[in-house]
Design a protein around this motif. Structure first.
Motif, PDB file in Angstrom:
ATOM      1  N   LEU A   1      -2.691  -0.775  16.842  1.00 31.30           N
ATOM      2  CA  LEU A   1      -1.514  -1.087  17.571  1.00 31.30           C
ATOM      3  C   LEU A   1      -1.389  -0.353  18.927  1.00 31.30           C
ATOM      4  O   LEU A   1      -1.376   0.704  19.084  1.00 31.30           O
ATOM      5  N   LYS A   2      -1.191  -1.081  20.131  1.00 30.75           N
ATOM      6  CA  LYS A   2      -1.102  -0.295  21.440  1.00 30.75           C
ATOM      7  C   LYS A   2       0.304  -0.493  22.034  1.00 30.75           C
ATOM      8  O   LYS A   2       0.929  -1.505  21.926  1.00 30.75           O
ATOM      9  N   PHE A   3       0.576   0.659  22.697  1.00 32.78           N
ATOM     10  CA  PHE A   3       1.979   0.650  23.330  1.00 32.78           C
ATOM     11  C   PHE A   3       1.768   1.232  24.818  1.00 32.78           C
ATOM     12  O   PHE A   3       0.733   1.912  25.045  1.00 32.78           O
ATOM     13  N   LYS A   4       2.766   0.807  25.479  1.00 34.42           N
ATOM     14  CA  LYS A   4       2.723   1.291  26.907  1.00 34.42           C
ATOM     15  C   LYS A   4       3.490   2.495  27.093  1.00 34.42           C
ATOM     16  O   LYS A   4       3.269   3.356  28.036  1.00 34.42           O
ATOM     17  N   ALA A   5       4.313   3.163  26.038  1.00 34.63           N
ATOM     18  CA  ALA A   5       4.696   4.339  26.081  1.00 34.63           C
ATOM     19  C   ALA A   5       4.861   5.072  24.785  1.00 34.63           C
ATOM     20  O   ALA A   5       4.501   4.732  23.845  1.00 34.63           O
ATOM     21  N   GLU A   6       4.661   6.406  25.279  1.00 33.83           N
ATOM     22  CA  GLU A   6       4.453   7.289  23.988  1.00 33.83           C
ATOM     23  C   GLU A   6       5.715   7.360  22.880  1.00 33.83           C
ATOM     24  O   GLU A   6       5.436   7.290  21.700  1.00 33.83           O
ATOM     25  N   GLU A   7       6.824   7.259  23.646  1.00 33.88           N
ATOM     26  CA  GLU A   7       7.981   7.120  22.776  1.00 33.88           C
ATOM     27  C   GLU A   7       7.926   5.824  21.829  1.00 33.88           C
ATOM     28  O   GLU A   7       8.197   5.988  20.716  1.00 33.88           O
ATOM     29  N   SER A   8       7.513   4.785  22.254  1.00 32.69           N
ATOM     30  CA  SER A   8       7.280   3.506  21.517  1.00 32.69           C
ATOM     31  C   SER A   8       6.281   3.737  20.122  1.00 32.69           C
ATOM     32  O   SER A   8       6.441   3.436  19.103  1.00 32.69           O
ATOM     33  N   LEU A   9       5.176   4.546  20.682  1.00 33.88           N
ATOM     34  CA  LEU A   9       4.299   4.947  19.388  1.00 33.88           C
ATOM     35  C   LEU A   9       4.908   5.519  18.349  1.00 33.88           C
ATOM     36  O   LEU A   9       4.784   5.553  17.249  1.00 33.88           O
ATOM     37  N   ARG A  10       5.448   6.781  18.849  1.00 36.59           N
ATOM     38  CA  ARG A  10       6.290   7.613  17.987  1.00 36.59           C
ATOM     39  C   ARG A  10       7.240   6.970  17.139  1.00 36.59           C
ATOM     40  O   ARG A  10       7.312   7.154  15.828  1.00 36.59           O
ATOM     41  N   SER A  11       8.066   6.004  17.674  1.00 35.52           N
ATOM     42  CA  SER A  11       9.064   5.091  17.050  1.00 35.52           C
ATOM     43  C   SER A  11       8.545   4.586  15.859  1.00 35.52           C
ATOM     44  O   SER A  11       8.916   4.038  14.868  1.00 35.52           O
ATOM     45  N   HIS A  12       7.126   3.706  16.448  1.00 30.59           N
ATOM     46  CA  HIS A  12       6.278   3.041  15.512  1.00 30.59           C
ATOM     47  C   HIS A  12       5.920   3.689  14.292  1.00 30.59           C
ATOM     48  O   HIS A  12       6.128   3.356  13.008  1.00 30.59           O
ATOM     49  N   LEU A  13       5.429   5.111  14.483  1.00 34.73           N
ATOM     50  CA  LEU A  13       4.882   5.850  13.333  1.00 34.73           C
ATOM     51  C   LEU A  13       6.159   6.296  12.462  1.00 34.73           C
ATOM     52  O   LEU A  13       5.879   6.084  11.354  1.00 34.73           O
ATOM     53  N   ASN A  14       7.261   6.391  12.932  1.00 32.55           N
ATOM     54  CA  ASN A  14       8.205   6.760  12.052  1.00 32.55           C
ATOM     55  C   ASN A  14       8.880   5.444  11.398  1.00 32.55           C
ATOM     56  O   ASN A  14       9.064   5.651  10.150  1.00 32.55           O
ATOM     57  N   ARG A  15       8.922   4.407  12.008  1.00 34.71           N
ATOM     58  CA  ARG A  15       9.418   3.421  11.036  1.00 34.71           C
ATOM     59  C   ARG A  15       8.421   2.731  10.404  1.00 34.71           C
ATOM     60  O   ARG A  15       8.883   2.376   9.271  1.00 34.71           O
ATOM     61  N   ILE A  16       7.281   2.504  10.644  1.00 36.55           N
ATOM     62  CA  ILE A  16       6.077   1.576   9.817  1.00 36.55           C
ATOM     63  C   ILE A  16       5.317   2.599   9.157  1.00 36.55           C
ATOM     64  O   ILE A  16       5.051   2.318   8.013  1.00 36.55           O
ATOM     65  N   HIS A  17       4.873   3.940   9.591  1.00 34.99           N
ATOM     66  CA  HIS A  17       3.997   4.741   8.860  1.00 34.99           C
ATOM     67  C   HIS A  17       4.694   5.958   8.395  1.00 34.99           C
ATOM     68  O   HIS A  17       3.939   6.756   7.707  1.00 34.99           O
ATOM     69  N   LYS A  18       6.112   6.119   8.818  1.00 31.18           N
ATOM     70  CA  LYS A  18       6.784   7.159   8.159  1.00 31.18           C
ATOM     71  C   LYS A  18       6.117   8.617   8.550  1.00 31.18           C
ATOM     72  O   LYS A  18       5.933   9.322   7.899  1.00 31.18           O
ATOM     73  N   ARG A  19       5.651   8.679   9.522  1.00 31.71           N
ATOM     74  CA  ARG A  19       4.769   9.884  10.044  1.00 31.71           C
ATOM     75  C   ARG A  19       5.101  10.295  11.527  1.00 31.71           C
ATOM     76  O   ARG A  19       5.669   9.265  12.247  1.00 31.71           O
ATOM     77  N   LEU A  20       5.002  11.565  11.638  1.00 31.03           N
ATOM     78  CA  LEU A  20       5.442  12.043  12.968  1.00 31.03           C
ATOM     79  C   LEU A  20       4.195  12.102  13.874  1.00 31.03           C
ATOM     80  O   LEU A  20       3.123  12.122  13.549  1.00 31.03           O
TER      81      LEU A  20
END
Length: 176
Positions: free
Chosen positions: A157-176
């Motif tokens: 999945l692609k994101f325009k902001a690094e913060e959005s990617l981090r949020s995605h990882l925390n919510r979906i993949h439970k990873r930092l």
């Protein structure tokens, strides 16, 4: 000794003692069982007791409206009925959405929230925010012209902001 193994959850009733040895502090027991004489100090213990001991009675239970004597099988249905049919209609009403309120304070709070949401509305997609920071972050992440550069290594999945990617990882993949 041969003891039979217990089935079902163990229920421990704790009682607070007063000065007299055999007298219990009744004020602590605010959850009485309607089927037997037990009383509980917490809602959790009461609910556990009800599900393990009175499941049959609960399924057969009915709830009657005090005003019109209509009978319901669930308390939540009775509560909804009372709210919609017997509650005194409030004169405090929002002019734009027709929602009524129990006090002037609640109406003013509602109107203030509507004003803040209107002031912090995205011009491109009309999404509303409770703060200017939330709106700015949304515009930066969703409507900026920069190319998509942050990609999730796990699901592509692609994101325009690094913060959005981090949020995605925390919510979906439970990873930092």
């Amino acid at each position: 000794m041969n003891k039979k193994p217990r089935t079902g959850p163990r229920i421990r009733i704790t009682r607070t003692r007063t000065r007299k040895a055999d007298e219990f502090d009744e004020k602590k027991y605010i959850f009485p069982c309607q089927y037997c004489r037990l009383k509980f100090t917490t809602n959790h213990h009461y609910l556990r007791h009800m599900t393990s001991n009175h499941e049959v009675q609960q399924k057969a239970a009915t709830f009657e409206c005090n005003d019109c004597q209509i009978v319901f099988n669930k308390k939540s249905n009775l509560d909804m009925h009372c709210q919609t049919q017997h509650q005194i209609k409030s004169k405090l009403k929002c002019e734009s959405c027709a929602v009524t309120f129990k006090s002037r304070y609640c109406l003013r709070r509602h109107l203030k929230l509507k004003q803040v949401l209107a002031e912090n509305s995205c011009l491109k997609c009309q999404k509303k925010f409770t703060s200017k920071d939330g709106l700015a972050k949304h515009v930066k992440n969703k409507h900026s012209n920069k190319a998509v550069i942050f990609e999730c290594q796990l699901c592509s999945l692609k994101f325009k902001a690094e913060e959005s990617l981090r949020s995605h990882l925390n919510r979906i993949h439970k990873r930092l």
